[in-house]
Scaffold this motif. Structure first.
Motif, PDB file in Angstrom:
ATOM      1  N   GLY A 106       0.792  -1.227   0.000  1.00 32.14           N
ATOM      2  CA  GLY A 106       0.000   0.000   0.000  1.00 32.14           C
ATOM      3  C   GLY A 106       0.821   1.272   0.000  1.00 32.14           C
ATOM      4  O   GLY A 106       0.391   2.318   0.468  1.00 32.14           O
ATOM      5  N   PHE A 107       2.019   1.214  -0.530  1.00 31.46           N
ATOM      6  CA  PHE A 107       2.908   2.376  -0.617  1.00 31.46           C
ATOM      7  C   PHE A 107       3.832   2.157  -1.793  1.00 31.46           C
ATOM      8  O   PHE A 107       4.257   1.038  -2.015  1.00 31.46           O
ATOM      9  CB  PHE A 107       3.723   2.508   0.685  1.00 31.46           C
ATOM     10  CG  PHE A 107       4.623   3.718   0.712  1.00 31.46           C
ATOM     11  CD1 PHE A 107       4.182   4.924   1.245  1.00 31.46           C
ATOM     12  CD2 PHE A 107       5.905   3.655   0.182  1.00 31.46           C
ATOM     13  CE1 PHE A 107       5.014   6.041   1.255  1.00 31.46           C
ATOM     14  CE2 PHE A 107       6.737   4.767   0.187  1.00 31.46           C
ATOM     15  CZ  PHE A 107       6.278   5.952   0.732  1.00 31.46           C
ATOM     16  N   PRO A 108       4.170   3.187  -2.559  1.00 30.31           N
ATOM     17  CA  PRO A 108       3.719   4.577  -2.521  1.00 30.31           C
ATOM     18  C   PRO A 108       2.334   4.739  -3.157  1.00 30.31           C
ATOM     19  O   PRO A 108       2.013   4.068  -4.125  1.00 30.31           O
ATOM     20  CB  PRO A 108       4.785   5.309  -3.347  1.00 30.31           C
ATOM     21  CG  PRO A 108       5.339   4.272  -4.273  1.00 30.31           C
ATOM     22  CD  PRO A 108       5.189   2.957  -3.593  1.00 30.31           C
ATOM     23  N   ARG A 109       1.529   5.638  -2.587  1.00 32.33           N
ATOM     24  CA  ARG A 109       0.156   5.821  -3.048  1.00 32.33           C
ATOM     25  C   ARG A 109      -0.010   6.958  -4.051  1.00 32.33           C
ATOM     26  O   ARG A 109      -1.015   7.034  -4.736  1.00 32.33           O
ATOM     27  CB  ARG A 109      -0.763   6.114  -1.866  1.00 32.33           C
ATOM     28  CG  ARG A 109      -1.051   4.896  -1.041  1.00 32.33           C
ATOM     29  CD  ARG A 109      -1.975   5.222   0.092  1.00 32.33           C
ATOM     30  NE  ARG A 109      -2.208   4.039   0.912  1.00 32.33           N
ATOM     31  CZ  ARG A 109      -3.182   3.189   0.703  1.00 32.33           C
ATOM     32  NH1 ARG A 109      -4.015   3.367  -0.280  1.00 32.33           N
ATOM     33  NH2 ARG A 109      -3.330   2.149   1.490  1.00 32.33           N
ATOM     34  N   LYS A 161     -14.842   6.516  -3.030  1.00 34.70           N
ATOM     35  CA  LYS A 161     -13.759   7.502  -2.839  1.00 34.70           C
ATOM     36  C   LYS A 161     -12.392   6.837  -2.967  1.00 34.70           C
ATOM     37  O   LYS A 161     -11.481   7.381  -3.581  1.00 34.70           O
ATOM     38  CB  LYS A 161     -13.875   8.158  -1.455  1.00 34.70           C
ATOM     39  CG  LYS A 161     -15.061   9.105  -1.335  1.00 34.70           C
ATOM     40  CD  LYS A 161     -15.123   9.685   0.081  1.00 34.70           C
ATOM     41  CE  LYS A 161     -16.465  10.359   0.322  1.00 34.70           C
ATOM     42  NZ  LYS A 161     -16.758  10.514   1.743  1.00 34.70           N
ATOM     43  N   ARG A 162     -12.266   5.643  -2.351  1.00 34.16           N
ATOM     44  CA  ARG A 162     -10.974   4.942  -2.393  1.00 34.16           C
ATOM     45  C   ARG A 162     -10.600   4.570  -3.826  1.00 34.16           C
ATOM     46  O   ARG A 162      -9.433   4.615  -4.206  1.00 34.16           O
ATOM     47  CB  ARG A 162     -11.034   3.684  -1.512  1.00 34.16           C
ATOM     48  CG  ARG A 162     -10.939   4.009  -0.025  1.00 34.16           C
ATOM     49  CD  ARG A 162     -11.458   2.896   0.854  1.00 34.16           C
ATOM     50  NE  ARG A 162     -10.668   1.679   0.790  1.00 34.16           N
ATOM     51  CZ  ARG A 162     -11.093   0.504   1.260  1.00 34.16           C
ATOM     52  NH1 ARG A 162     -12.292   0.392   1.807  1.00 34.16           N
ATOM     53  NH2 ARG A 162     -10.322  -0.562   1.174  1.00 34.16           N
ATOM     54  N   PHE A 221      -7.431   5.805  -5.921  1.00 35.07           N
ATOM     55  CA  PHE A 221      -6.531   4.826  -6.547  1.00 35.07           C
ATOM     56  C   PHE A 221      -6.320   5.162  -8.020  1.00 35.07           C
ATOM     57  O   PHE A 221      -5.192   5.206  -8.511  1.00 35.07           O
ATOM     58  CB  PHE A 221      -7.101   3.406  -6.396  1.00 35.07           C
ATOM     59  CG  PHE A 221      -6.297   2.373  -7.133  1.00 35.07           C
ATOM     60  CD1 PHE A 221      -5.066   1.969  -6.653  1.00 35.07           C
ATOM     61  CD2 PHE A 221      -6.758   1.836  -8.332  1.00 35.07           C
ATOM     62  CE1 PHE A 221      -4.299   1.038  -7.353  1.00 35.07           C
ATOM     63  CE2 PHE A 221      -5.995   0.900  -9.028  1.00 35.07           C
ATOM     64  CZ  PHE A 221      -4.762   0.502  -8.534  1.00 35.07           C
ATOM     65  N   ASN A 222      -7.421   5.424  -8.744  1.00 33.13           N
ATOM     66  CA  ASN A 222      -7.324   5.721 -10.179  1.00 33.13           C
ATOM     67  C   ASN A 222      -6.555   7.012 -10.453  1.00 33.13           C
ATOM     68  O   ASN A 222      -5.756   7.077 -11.384  1.00 33.13           O
ATOM     69  CB  ASN A 222      -8.720   5.823 -10.804  1.00 33.13           C
ATOM     70  CG  ASN A 222      -9.373   4.458 -10.939  1.00 33.13           C
ATOM     71  OD1 ASN A 222      -8.703   3.439 -11.000  1.00 33.13           O
ATOM     72  ND2 ASN A 222     -10.695   4.430 -10.968  1.00 33.13           N
ATOM     73  N   GLU A 223      -6.808   8.038  -9.623  1.00 31.68           N
ATOM     74  CA  GLU A 223      -6.195   9.342  -9.896  1.00 31.68           C
ATOM     75  C   GLU A 223      -4.766   9.446  -9.380  1.00 31.68           C
ATOM     76  O   GLU A 223      -3.934  10.102  -9.988  1.00 31.68           O
ATOM     77  CB  GLU A 223      -7.042  10.455  -9.260  1.00 31.68           C
ATOM     78  CG  GLU A 223      -8.366  10.640  -9.990  1.00 31.68           C
ATOM     79  CD  GLU A 223      -9.231  11.719  -9.364  1.00 31.68           C
ATOM     80  OE1 GLU A 223      -8.832  12.299  -8.332  1.00 31.68           O
ATOM     81  OE2 GLU A 223     -10.324  11.969  -9.917  1.00 31.68           O
ATOM     82  N   ASP A 224      -4.492   8.806  -8.222  1.00 29.26           N
ATOM     83  CA  ASP A 224      -3.185   8.992  -7.588  1.00 29.26           C
ATOM     84  C   ASP A 224      -2.227   7.817  -7.753  1.00 29.26           C
ATOM     85  O   ASP A 224      -1.037   8.008  -7.965  1.00 29.26           O
ATOM     86  CB  ASP A 224      -3.358   9.252  -6.071  1.00 29.26           C
ATOM     87  CG  ASP A 224      -4.069  10.571  -5.810  1.00 29.26           C
ATOM     88  OD1 ASP A 224      -4.137  11.398  -6.729  1.00 29.26           O
ATOM     89  OD2 ASP A 224      -4.564  10.768  -4.682  1.00 29.26           O
ATOM     90  N   THR A 225      -2.762   6.585  -7.632  1.00 33.82           N
ATOM     91  CA  THR A 225      -1.858   5.423  -7.614  1.00 33.82           C
ATOM     92  C   THR A 225      -1.561   4.887  -9.010  1.00 33.82           C
ATOM     93  O   THR A 225      -0.425   4.494  -9.289  1.00 33.82           O
ATOM     94  CB  THR A 225      -2.413   4.309  -6.694  1.00 33.82           C
ATOM     95  OG1 THR A 225      -2.752   4.895  -5.427  1.00 33.82           O
ATOM     96  CG2 THR A 225      -1.406   3.211  -6.477  1.00 33.82           C
ATOM     97  N   LEU A 226      -2.556   4.893  -9.908  1.00 35.49           N
ATOM     98  CA  LEU A 226      -2.288   4.378 -11.262  1.00 35.49           C
ATOM     99  C   LEU A 226      -1.144   5.129 -11.969  1.00 35.49           C
ATOM    100  O   LEU A 226      -0.316   4.499 -12.631  1.00 35.49           O
ATOM    101  CB  LEU A 226      -3.559   4.371 -12.116  1.00 35.49           C
ATOM    102  CG  LEU A 226      -4.495   3.174 -11.873  1.00 35.49           C
ATOM    103  CD1 LEU A 226      -5.722   3.278 -12.765  1.00 35.49           C
ATOM    104  CD2 LEU A 226      -3.808   1.827 -12.103  1.00 35.49           C
ATOM    105  N   PRO A 227      -1.057   6.472 -11.826  1.00 39.98           N
ATOM    106  CA  PRO A 227       0.099   7.158 -12.430  1.00 39.98           C
ATOM    107  C   PRO A 227       1.442   6.688 -11.868  1.00 39.98           C
ATOM    108  O   PRO A 227       2.459   6.725 -12.574  1.00 39.98           O
ATOM    109  CB  PRO A 227      -0.144   8.640 -12.076  1.00 39.98           C
ATOM    110  CG  PRO A 227      -1.616   8.746 -11.866  1.00 39.98           C
ATOM    111  CD  PRO A 227      -2.032   7.421 -11.272  1.00 39.98           C
ATOM    112  N   ILE A 228       1.448   6.216 -10.613  1.00 41.67           N
ATOM    113  CA  ILE A 228       2.683   5.683 -10.004  1.00 41.67           C
ATOM    114  C   ILE A 228       3.082   4.388 -10.713  1.00 41.67           C
ATOM    115  O   ILE A 228       4.257   4.142 -10.973  1.00 41.67           O
ATOM    116  CB  ILE A 228       2.458   5.405  -8.491  1.00 41.67           C
ATOM    117  CG1 ILE A 228       2.088   6.667  -7.742  1.00 41.67           C
ATOM    118  CG2 ILE A 228       3.654   4.730  -7.853  1.00 41.67           C
ATOM    119  CD1 ILE A 228       2.925   7.844  -8.029  1.00 41.67           C
TER     120      ILE A 228
END
Length: 197
Positions: free
Chosen positions: A92-95, A150-151, A155-162
């Motif tokens: 669960g990191f980096p988010r 919300k989660r 995930f789609n907006e913040d984690t997928l780009p990672i």
């Protein structure tokens, strides 16, 4: 830390099976497992913690805790592990991008990132699993449809780009986590055994 700890980031949407997979990998390979969320929640509960109030503020406001705090807790947990392995699954990191920037700044020289294990799972399956977990009373307090929406957005907006960022560095290994927990474990186990040779 004379031998640099080796790190595998474990990422996936809510309900993708990160915790279940990590538990199986720890049991089989004797890896260390660190959950960023668990570390933050534990720190928040510690009497007299220098970060407790700050963590509480962010968790209660649904915002992401400053990355330097999360990195400090991860580093401290790594130093306290007494297993014979220097391999850590960080779940669960980096988010988000800020997490990546902070990790690069604080931890890049102290650790070696082996790869990012990405559990890809259809959103419908993730939602179904979380709701089932919530209904069974074995889930998290936010395993409900409002929080899940919300989660998933986060995930789609913040984690997928990672995931994309690490893909460009050829560091992402993707697994289909719509399968059964045992089947996913077998796939990942096979891959890890290959790279350990």
């Amino acid at each position: 830390m004379c031998n640099k700890p080796k790190v595998i980031f474990v990422l996936g949407g809510p309900g993708a099976g990160k915790g279940t997979l990590c538990a199986k990998l720890v049991s089989y390979f004797n890896f260390n497992h660190l959950s960023a969320g668990d570390l933050l929640r534990e720190e928040r509960e510690k009497p007299g913690s220098e970060y407790g109030a700050l963590i509480e503020h962010h968790i209660s406001n649904g915002t992401i805790v400053p990355v330097f705090v999360t990195c400090k807790l991860i580093e401290k947990a790594m130093q306290q592990q007494n297993k014979n392995t220097s391999l850590f699954l960080i779940d669960g990191f980096p988010r988000n991008k800020d997490n990546v920037d902070g990790w690069i700044k604080e931890m890049n020289d102290k650790t070696e990132l082996l790869f990012v294990l990405f559990l890809e799972c259809p959103i419908d399956t993730c939602v179904e699993r979380c709701l089932k977990r919530g209904a069974a009373g074995s889930g998290r307090t936010d395993d409900n449809i409002e929080s899940l929406k919300k989660r998933i957005v986060t995930f789609n907006e913040d984690t997928l780009p990672i995931i994309e960022f690490y893909k460009q560095q050829n560091l992402v290994k993707t697994f289909d986590s719509s399968k059964t927990p045992q089947a996913i474990f077998e796939d990942v186990k096979k891959y890890i055994e290959e790279i350990k040779k």
